[in-house]
Design a protein around this motif. Structure first.
Motif, PDB file in Angstrom:
ATOM      1  N   VAL A  71     -32.029  -1.221 -16.008  1.00  0.00           N
ATOM      2  CA  VAL A  71     -32.010   0.213 -15.752  1.00  0.00           C
ATOM      3  C   VAL A  71     -30.693   0.548 -15.059  1.00  0.00           C
ATOM      4  N   LEU A  72     -29.949   1.484 -15.627  1.00  0.00           N
ATOM      5  CA  LEU A  72     -28.622   1.842 -15.116  1.00  0.00           C
ATOM      6  C   LEU A  72     -28.662   3.214 -14.456  1.00  0.00           C
ATOM      7  N   ASN A  73     -27.883   3.344 -13.388  1.00  0.00           N
ATOM      8  CA  ASN A  73     -27.765   4.655 -12.755  1.00  0.00           C
ATOM      9  C   ASN A  73     -26.638   5.463 -13.425  1.00  0.00           C
ATOM     10  N   ALA A  74     -26.370   6.652 -12.865  1.00  0.00           N
ATOM     11  CA  ALA A  74     -25.383   7.536 -13.482  1.00  0.00           C
ATOM     12  C   ALA A  74     -23.994   6.923 -13.530  1.00  0.00           C
ATOM     13  N   ALA A  75     -23.691   6.009 -12.613  1.00  0.00           N
ATOM     14  CA  ALA A  75     -22.380   5.357 -12.579  1.00  0.00           C
ATOM     15  C   ALA A  75     -22.310   4.127 -13.481  1.00  0.00           C
ATOM     16  N   GLY A  76     -23.427   3.814 -14.154  1.00  0.00           N
ATOM     17  CA  GLY A  76     -23.448   2.658 -15.036  1.00  0.00           C
ATOM     18  C   GLY A  76     -23.755   1.348 -14.343  1.00  0.00           C
ATOM     19  N   ALA A  77     -24.139   1.395 -13.069  1.00  0.00           N
ATOM     20  CA  ALA A  77     -24.480   0.181 -12.309  1.00  0.00           C
ATOM     21  C   ALA A  77     -25.988  -0.061 -12.364  1.00  0.00           C
ATOM     22  N   ASN A  78     -26.393  -1.271 -12.013  1.00  0.00           N
ATOM     23  CA  ASN A  78     -27.805  -1.640 -11.982  1.00  0.00           C
ATOM     24  C   ASN A  78     -28.536  -0.798 -10.942  1.00  0.00           C
ATOM     25  N   ALA A  79     -29.478   0.036 -11.415  1.00  0.00           N
ATOM     26  CA  ALA A  79     -30.212   0.908 -10.495  1.00  0.00           C
ATOM     27  C   ALA A  79     -31.099   0.121  -9.547  1.00  0.00           C
ATOM     28  N   PHE A  80     -31.455  -1.118  -9.916  1.00  0.00           N
ATOM     29  CA  PHE A  80     -32.306  -1.957  -9.077  1.00  0.00           C
ATOM     30  C   PHE A  80     -31.488  -3.080  -8.429  1.00  0.00           C
ATOM     31  N   GLY A  81     -30.244  -2.786  -8.126  1.00  0.00           N
ATOM     32  CA  GLY A  81     -29.387  -3.744  -7.445  1.00  0.00           C
ATOM     33  C   GLY A  81     -29.930  -4.235  -6.121  1.00  0.00           C
ATOM     34  N   PRO A  82     -30.651  -3.412  -5.343  1.00  0.00           N
ATOM     35  CA  PRO A  82     -31.217  -3.917  -4.080  1.00  0.00           C
ATOM     36  C   PRO A  82     -32.197  -5.063  -4.262  1.00  0.00           C
ATOM     37  N   GLY A  83     -32.812  -5.213  -5.430  1.00  0.00           N
ATOM     38  CA  GLY A  83     -33.607  -6.407  -5.698  1.00  0.00           C
ATOM     39  C   GLY A  83     -35.102  -6.206  -5.692  1.00  0.00           C
ATOM     40  N   PHE A  84     -35.822  -7.328  -5.616  1.00  0.00           N
ATOM     41  CA  PHE A  84     -37.267  -7.381  -5.761  1.00  0.00           C
ATOM     42  C   PHE A  84     -37.848  -8.326  -4.707  1.00  0.00           C
TER      43      PHE A  84
END
Length: 286
Positions: free
Chosen positions: A69-82
């Motif tokens: 899932v990508l955010n508006a900037a094209g980065a991983n929207a779930f970068g903070p993790g699980f």
């Protein structure tokens, strides 16, 4: 829990001598384990470590959960993790929040009915059970907005029917193994702090699985027995989905960067619900 196990071990260690004293030479003790019995079990259930669990995404709804899932900037929207557990609030440990709560290990209680047939020192039989475990299991994902997304499951009830086979050296103590199918109602829930999208869950709740383990049982006189038992439970739990919809252009509904306006499907990465039971047993034998 430690005190419970020590007390149970001490009781089992004393039972052979106690059984002999209670029989006082009564030949009925030689009856062995043949016949029908009813009883119950109670004990503690523990889940294996699932710290590597995560939520998986199918952005284009093609059935493959290998998308990012990508955010508006094209980065991983779930970068903070699980994390393999639940969480309070929207911030996880990777974006400045509290650590995740551990999955709950807890007590379980079952009723049972069975029948055994003893042939010399060999005992074979079938046992059926119905009851409930109080365990629960969660996995949480964190987006950078920030928001949290938690998939939760627990056991509403469980039934099983297992074969049982064992060895008795003296007609009053039985060492046995047991294995067979299980059937459980698994409750699933989803919660999130995201208020921009809509979330719809779907999937069967009743699941087939397996049960297996072993134990020791000690008879007292004609009709009573107690014991200790270990049992492993495993259920394939891979059909629960959460459809994320809502306004076009959110990370879950953005058709311009690999998604679809119809939304994104979510599922857990760990597709097995499994746990270990250590419990005491008691039975009345007819």
């Amino acid at each position: 829990m430690k005190a419970y196990l020590l007390a149970a071990a001490a009781l089992l260690a004393a039972t052979p001598a106690l059984a002999q004293e209670m029989s006082n030479g009564d030949p009925s003790v030689s009856k062995g384990f043949s016949g029908i019995y009813v009883g119950g079990t109670g004990g503690y259930d523990v889940q294996p470590n699932d710290g590597g669990s995560r939520i998986l995404f199918d952005r284009n709804l093609d059935g493959n959960f290998n998308d990012t899932v990508l955010n508006a900037a094209g980065a991983n929207a779930f970068g903070p993790g699980f994390c393999g557990g639940g969480v309070s609030g929207s911030l996880g440990p990777n974006n400045g929040g509290n650590g995740c709560r551990k999955d709950r290990d807890s007590w379980a209680y079952y009723g049972r009915v069975g029948i055994d047939q003893q042939m010399g020192a060999l005992v074979v039989g079938v046992v059926g059970e119905f009851g409930k475990s109080e365990i629960n299991d969660s996995v949480t994902g964190f987006s950078g907005t920030p928001a949290s997304y938690t998939m939760y499951r627990d056991i509403a009830w469980e039934a099983g029917i297992r074969a049982r086979a064992g060895f008795t050296p003296n007609n009053s103590t039985l060492f046995y193994g047991t294995f067979g199918p299980g059937y459980a109602r698994i409750n699933r829930e989803f919660s999130t702090t995201n208020t921009a999208n809509t979330f719809t869950g779907r999937g069967d709740r009743n699941q087939f699985g397996i049960q297996g383990g072993g134990g020791i049982e000690q008879r007292f006189g004609d009709h009573f027995s107690i014991g200790m038992e270990y049992l492993y439970h495993q259920y394939r739990d891979d059909d629960y989905r959460v459809r994320v919809g809502g306004p076009a252009g959110t990370p879950f509904t953005n058709a311009a960067n690999g998604g679809t306006v119809n939304g994104t499907d979510l599922r857990r990465s760990d597709q097995q619900f499994r746990w270990h039971s250590l419990r005491a047993t008691a039975a009345f034998r007819f």
